[in-house]
Every structure is written in structure tokens, then in C-alpha cells.
Design a protein around this motif. Structure first.
Motif, PDB file in Angstrom:
ATOM      1  N   PHE A   1      16.840   4.100 -16.877  1.00  0.00           N
ATOM      2  CA  PHE A   1      18.194   4.218 -16.210  1.00  0.00           C
ATOM      3  C   PHE A   1      18.279   4.140 -14.823  1.00  0.00           C
ATOM      4  O   PHE A   1      19.236   4.004 -14.334  1.00  0.00           O
ATOM      5  N   LEU A   2      17.000   4.133 -14.292  1.00  0.00           N
ATOM      6  CA  LEU A   2      16.914   4.018 -12.636  1.00  0.00           C
ATOM      7  C   LEU A   2      16.523   2.537 -12.362  1.00  0.00           C
ATOM      8  O   LEU A   2      16.457   2.332 -11.395  1.00  0.00           O
ATOM      9  N   GLY A   3      16.618   1.680 -13.323  1.00  0.00           N
ATOM     10  CA  GLY A   3      16.625   0.380 -13.122  1.00  0.00           C
ATOM     11  C   GLY A   3      14.898  -0.303 -13.594  1.00  0.00           C
ATOM     12  O   GLY A   3      13.956   0.432 -13.393  1.00  0.00           O
ATOM     13  N   LYS A   4      14.978  -1.575 -13.515  1.00  0.00           N
ATOM     14  CA  LYS A   4      13.591  -1.876 -13.952  1.00  0.00           C
ATOM     15  C   LYS A   4      13.752  -3.740 -13.823  1.00  0.00           C
ATOM     16  O   LYS A   4      14.940  -4.161 -13.931  1.00  0.00           O
ATOM     17  N   THR A   5      12.789  -4.319 -13.742  1.00  0.00           N
ATOM     18  CA  THR A   5      12.719  -5.626 -13.814  1.00  0.00           C
ATOM     19  C   THR A   5      12.571  -6.503 -14.950  1.00  0.00           C
ATOM     20  O   THR A   5      11.528  -6.060 -15.657  1.00  0.00           O
ATOM     21  N   ILE A   6      13.570  -7.251 -15.480  1.00  0.00           N
ATOM     22  CA  ILE A   6      13.294  -8.222 -16.326  1.00  0.00           C
ATOM     23  C   ILE A   6      13.162  -9.678 -16.109  1.00  0.00           C
ATOM     24  O   ILE A   6      13.519 -10.136 -15.224  1.00  0.00           O
ATOM     25  N   THR A   7      12.248 -10.189 -16.863  1.00  0.00           N
ATOM     26  CA  THR A   7      11.774 -11.520 -16.590  1.00  0.00           C
ATOM     27  C   THR A   7      12.076 -12.479 -17.592  1.00  0.00           C
ATOM     28  O   THR A   7      11.845 -11.848 -18.769  1.00  0.00           O
ATOM     29  N   PHE A   8      12.271 -13.934 -17.546  1.00  0.00           N
ATOM     30  CA  PHE A   8      12.439 -14.676 -18.617  1.00  0.00           C
ATOM     31  C   PHE A   8      11.821 -16.045 -18.149  1.00  0.00           C
ATOM     32  O   PHE A   8      12.223 -16.545 -17.145  1.00  0.00           O
TER      33      PHE A   8
ATOM     34  N   PRO B   1      29.837   4.752 -16.004  1.00  0.00           N
ATOM     35  CA  PRO B   1      29.504   5.958 -15.537  1.00  0.00           C
ATOM     36  C   PRO B   1      28.242   6.456 -16.288  1.00  0.00           C
ATOM     37  O   PRO B   1      28.093   6.501 -17.608  1.00  0.00           O
ATOM     38  N   PHE B   2      27.093   7.035 -15.643  1.00  0.00           N
ATOM     39  CA  PHE B   2      25.855   7.388 -16.444  1.00  0.00           C
ATOM     40  C   PHE B   2      26.215   8.771 -17.068  1.00  0.00           C
ATOM     41  O   PHE B   2      26.694   9.786 -16.650  1.00  0.00           O
ATOM     42  N   ASP B   3      25.620   8.943 -18.261  1.00  0.00           N
ATOM     43  CA  ASP B   3      25.704  10.027 -19.184  1.00  0.00           C
ATOM     44  C   ASP B   3      24.094  10.269 -20.055  1.00  0.00           C
ATOM     45  O   ASP B   3      23.930   9.549 -20.547  1.00  0.00           O
ATOM     46  N   LEU B   4      23.721  11.440 -19.391  1.00  0.00           N
ATOM     47  CA  LEU B   4      22.169  11.523 -19.481  1.00  0.00           C
ATOM     48  C   LEU B   4      22.152  11.861 -21.377  1.00  0.00           C
ATOM     49  O   LEU B   4      21.259  11.405 -21.761  1.00  0.00           O
ATOM     50  N   ASP B   5      23.179  12.654 -21.630  1.00  0.00           N
ATOM     51  CA  ASP B   5      23.011  13.118 -23.334  1.00  0.00           C
ATOM     52  C   ASP B   5      23.125  11.851 -24.031  1.00  0.00           C
ATOM     53  O   ASP B   5      22.442  11.587 -25.198  1.00  0.00           O
ATOM     54  N   GLU B   6      24.049  10.783 -23.602  1.00  0.00           N
ATOM     55  CA  GLU B   6      24.127   9.270 -24.248  1.00  0.00           C
ATOM     56  C   GLU B   6      22.947   8.696 -23.985  1.00  0.00           C
ATOM     57  O   GLU B   6      22.318   8.281 -25.074  1.00  0.00           O
ATOM     58  N   TYR B   7      22.118   8.913 -23.017  1.00  0.00           N
ATOM     59  CA  TYR B   7      20.951   7.999 -22.782  1.00  0.00           C
ATOM     60  C   TYR B   7      19.799   8.678 -23.787  1.00  0.00           C
ATOM     61  O   TYR B   7      19.055   7.579 -24.327  1.00  0.00           O
TER      62      TYR B   7
ATOM     63  N   ILE C   1      10.662  16.290  -8.644  1.00  0.00           N
ATOM     64  CA  ILE C   1      10.186  15.269  -7.748  1.00  0.00           C
ATOM     65  C   ILE C   1      11.539  14.914  -6.709  1.00  0.00           C
ATOM     66  O   ILE C   1      11.563  14.095  -5.826  1.00  0.00           O
ATOM     67  N   ASP C   2      12.427  16.129  -6.823  1.00  0.00           N
ATOM     68  CA  ASP C   2      13.614  15.906  -5.711  1.00  0.00           C
ATOM     69  C   ASP C   2      14.440  14.741  -5.807  1.00  0.00           C
ATOM     70  O   ASP C   2      14.574  14.103  -4.494  1.00  0.00           O
ATOM     71  N   LYS C   3      14.719  14.214  -6.898  1.00  0.00           N
ATOM     72  CA  LYS C   3      15.487  13.032  -7.209  1.00  0.00           C
ATOM     73  C   LYS C   3      16.453  13.447  -7.793  1.00  0.00           C
ATOM     74  O   LYS C   3      16.599  13.915  -8.859  1.00  0.00           O
ATOM     75  N   ASP C   4      17.854  12.726  -7.359  1.00  0.00           N
ATOM     76  CA  ASP C   4      19.072  12.692  -8.166  1.00  0.00           C
ATOM     77  C   ASP C   4      19.200  11.620  -9.384  1.00  0.00           C
ATOM     78  O   ASP C   4      18.690  10.535  -9.220  1.00  0.00           O
ATOM     79  N   LEU C   5      19.822  12.198 -10.307  1.00  0.00           N
ATOM     80  CA  LEU C   5      20.338  11.116 -11.314  1.00  0.00           C
ATOM     81  C   LEU C   5      21.198  10.242 -11.026  1.00  0.00           C
ATOM     82  O   LEU C   5      22.149  10.500  -9.968  1.00  0.00           O
ATOM     83  N   PRO C   6      21.232   9.106 -11.415  1.00  0.00           N
ATOM     84  CA  PRO C   6      22.239   8.040 -10.961  1.00  0.00           C
ATOM     85  C   PRO C   6      23.403   8.250 -11.271  1.00  0.00           C
ATOM     86  O   PRO C   6      23.952   8.965 -12.383  1.00  0.00           O
ATOM     87  N   GLU C   7      24.571   7.544 -10.688  1.00  0.00           N
ATOM     88  CA  GLU C   7      25.819   7.955 -11.116  1.00  0.00           C
ATOM     89  C   GLU C   7      26.228   6.787 -12.064  1.00  0.00           C
ATOM     90  O   GLU C   7      27.332   7.101 -12.756  1.00  0.00           O
TER      91      GLU C   7
END
Length: 427
Positions: free
Chosen positions: A266-273, A311-317, A337-343
């Protein structure tokens, strides 16, 4: 069409368990199949709203991209699109498919499927003729010549079928003339020199291979993938491209002797094709920004739509991700790690390029993100059409004006492949 993408480069043991858990069905065999014609009823479009938001401003990191074309986030498609079903493969007759893990179309217009069955969860590669009738079985479960154990990729290119057999650590190549084994290549042929681990392999039309390597699985934080074009002997042909990939967190307990790593998307990743012309398309899933590299690995251009995800929902994820830690484990890891969950969720989930170089981008939609709104774009990025399909209706291949997709029989809960004619109508 590409091997199944977006895999998380999991350890071998996890991949085996994944294959088993995804394979609950029964397979039957017979020598008397018959083609199945189906009524030409177009796919009905579901209504989806609220799954994207148009951004007010173009982010600075987007503005700095070279050779960039920006389209309005509220662009309207030029065409409406319908899928008209033409044939089904494996729905009736025998062999009777129950769960289809992969499906591709070869240069003979034959449809190949990987089916998995009980009681041993063995995968079987079947070939169907262009008219829907059964043609042959390729190989069988095992470790001998032409056999396979855990199939993690299937592709047809240059008169061959390429199968990634992870358990046997090799690639099987079959001829499309008679589907006999043409060559087996051990994965140890392709090695990485900087400590990254093998993740994936794809054949190119020029006879070389695109190898994907990822960071060591014990690393936390943002990881990278490196894609290198190599020949059959493992020699580097084109210098590597490096992309940011998923994010790893430690969800283990403090009293455990070793960290317990989990990969989150949910923080993102690279997809290639990889296209039929060996061009490489890439997207960072949090931005609707598609980049193109030519067959030599040289960056060409990019296009962008200023839209964001729902909108991000951790439970849904956590409910929708296989082997995901629970929400509390993820929250604790982020506190450490002192990092926020995404919006918001990522705006893109899948990327495909068809044989006419149209780009298909899957945008999650629906109240529980249970649909994909496929944005169909021309090579320059202009929006041609939008197509809404259930997320479970996986698109396997798009070739010669037809789309091949997985469907489930609601009465028997078995899966099969349907060939659809793609019809565009000017709006």
C-alpha cells in the motif's frame, strides 16, 4: 502476454504454500472433448464511483519527468467498449478445468491453460484448439525432462512456450509445432553480481531474457528491483534498470531470535510490462505515470493523469491480502520505524500492453475495491475507453482483437477461459 506479474518475490517455502492454498479443485480427463459455443451476450458494465480523485496540482516529482505528456484527470474516453463472448475453453467436455492459474494464446491461436487439482495439487498444462476443442496435454507433474512442479509463469513468444518452474529452479521451453520440450535452462545460469536475489524471468522476442532481481529478503524498508537483459549463457546484454519496489516491515515479536519480514504494497511498488516489441513499460502504483523504455533499455517518454486512489483503510487491506499481518502488527511496525500510514490506496493495480501497443491500466474500484476499471490508452497515453470487470475476472491475454479472461461457473464453482471479441464504439 507476460508471465503473471506483481509477484512479491517470496521465499520458496511461502510460494509453495501459496500455490497449494490457491489450488482447491478437482480435475477430470477424457479423450472426447467438444467445442463450446456461447451466446453472444456483451459483458454488462458495473457502476463504480468515488474510486479516484482528481488532483488540484501536479506534484513536483511529476513535473520534473522528461518528455512528459499530461492529460486532464477528468478526461472522457473517446469510445465505449464491449466484450462479446465468442468461445469458452474448459467449461464443458473434458479435461474438465476447475481452477485456472494461467492462460495464454500462442502463435497457432491455441489457448494454453495451467490447471491445478486435488488430491496432490498438481499443475497440468493443457492446450485447446482455436475452435475450443481440446488439443493436448504438455508434460506432466514431476522433475524429469519436460515435467514441472510449481509453475509461476507462462508465456508464448517466438514460436515457443516458456514456463517458469520454481520448484525445479528452471525454465522449460516447448515448441509450438508439436509442444515437445525444446530446451530446459536451470535458473543458476542467470546470476546477479551485487547480492540481489532472483525474482523473475521473461523471454524477449529477440531471443534474450529479462531478469528481475530483488533486494535480500532480510532487508527492511523500501526495497529495489533490478531488471537486466541477459542471453542464454547468462551474459549481460543491456545494462540494468533499477526501480523502487515494495516496502518491507518487521512484524516479529521482540523475543523472537530473528526478524519476521512482511512485504506490504500500500506504500506503492513498481509494476513493469514487456511488450511484444521488447519495449518496457513501468508504473509506480501510487502515481498514474506510465514510462516507456525502448528495446535497448533507453528511456523514451512518459504520460500522466493527475488522479489519486480511494481513501486508505488498513482493515480492508489486511482482509484482502494473502498472508498479510493483522492491522495491529502493521501499526506497531510503523510506530517502530516512525512512519505514517498513507491517506490513500495506490491508484493502479495492474498494467498490460496488447499486441497493438494499447496500454491497459487497472484502477481498483467499488466499495471494497472489488472491481477493476480498466483504462484503455493508445501508445501516446490518450484515453480510448474504460472497461469495468470484477477483480476476480482476470485478463490473461489480449491478441488479434480478442481478450481472453478467466470466468467462474456459479453453479459448480469451477473456472474456465472465455474468448471475447473487443468492440469499440465511438461515443
Amino acid at each position: 502476454m507476460n508471465f503473471a506479474k506483481n509477484m512479491q518475490y517470496l521465499p520458496k517455502s511461502v510460494l509453495i504454500v501459496t500455490g497449494i492454498l490457491l489450488s482447491f479443485f478437482l480435475i477430470q480427463c477424457s479423450d472426447n472433448p467438444r467445442p463450446k459455443q456461447i451466446n453472444p451476450v456483451p459483458v454488462k458494465q458495473a457502476e463504480v464511483t468515488g474510486h479516484i480523485r482528481v488532483l488540484d496540482e501536479i506534484p513536483q516529482h511529476i513535473q520534473s519527468v522528461d518528455s512528459l505528456t499530461i492529460f486532464p484527470g477528468d478526461s472522457e474516453p473517446l469510445y465505449s467498449v464491449e466484450l462479446i463472448p465468442v468461445l469458452s475453453f474448459g467449461k464443458t467436455g473434458k479435461p474438465y478445468l476447475t481452477q485456472v492459474n494461467y492462460g495464454i494464446v500462442d502463435d497457432k491461436d491455441r489457448v494454453l491453460t495451467v490447471n491445478v487439482g486435488r488430491p496432490n495439487y498438481e499443475q497440468i498444462l493443457h492446450v485447446f484448439n482455436a475452435d475450443g476443442s481440446y488439443h493436448a496435454q504438455i508434460g506432466r507433474h514431476g522433475a524429469g525432462p519436460g515435467e514441472y512442479s510449481l509453475v509461476l509463469g507462462l508465456q508464448a513468444k517466438a514460436g515457443k512456450i516458456f514456463m517458469l518452474d520454481y520448484n525445479n529452479q528452471r525454465v522449460n521451453e516447448y515448441s509450438t509445432e508439436d509442444y515437445s520440450i525444446a530446451r530446459t535452462i536451470p535458473l543458476e545460469k542467470w546470476k546477479n553480481s551485487d547480492g540481489k536475489e532472483f525474482g523473475y524471468i521473461e523471454p524477449r522476442n529477440d531471443g534474450n531474457y529479462l531478469l528481475t532481481f530483488s533486494d535480500n529478503r532480510s532487508k527492511t524498508g523500501r526495497i529495489e528491483i533490478k531488471q537486466v537483459v541477459m542471453d542464454y549463457e547468462g551474459n549481460t546484454v543491456i545494462e540494468p534498470l533499477v526501480f523502487p519496489s515494495s516496502f518491507r516491515i518487521d512484524v516479529g515479536q521482540s523475543n523472537q531470535p530473528a526478524p519476521t519480514m512482511s512485504t506490504i504494497s500500500f506504500l506503492g511498488k513498481t509494476i513493469t510490462f514487456l511488450s511484444d516489441e521488447d519495449a518496457l513499460y513501468t508504473v509506480w502504483t501510487r502515481d498514474f505515470l506510465i514510462r516507456k523504455y525502448d528495446a535497448g533499455g533507453v528511456y523514451q517518454s512518459a504520460f500522466y493523469y493527475p488522479i489519486g486512489g480511494s481513501p486508505f483503510d488498513l482493515d480492508e487491506y489486511t482482509k484482502t491480502q494473502l498472508f498479510s499481518p493483522n492491522a495491529r502488527q502493521i501499526e506497531k511496525a510503523f510506530e517502530t520505524i516512525d512512519k505514517d500510514l498513507p491517506e490513500t490506496f495506490p491508484v493502479i493495480d495492474r498494467l498490460m500492453v496488447d499486441d497493438e501497443n494499447r496500454i491497459w491500466v487497472a484502477v481498483p474500484a467499488g466499495a471494497q475495491r472489488e472491481y477493476y476499471e480498466w483504462w484503455i490508452l493508445n501508445e501516446g497515453g490518450e484515453l480510448l475507453a474504460k472497461l469495468v470487470l470484477p477483480k476476480t475476472q482476470r485478463i490473461y491475454d489480449i491478441k488479434n482483437g480478442y481478450l481472453y479472461s478467466k470466468k467462474t461457473d456459479e453453479e459448480t464453482d469451477t473456472e474456465y477461459v472465455v474468448k471475447y471479441k473487443i468492440e469499440f464504439t465511438e461515443r
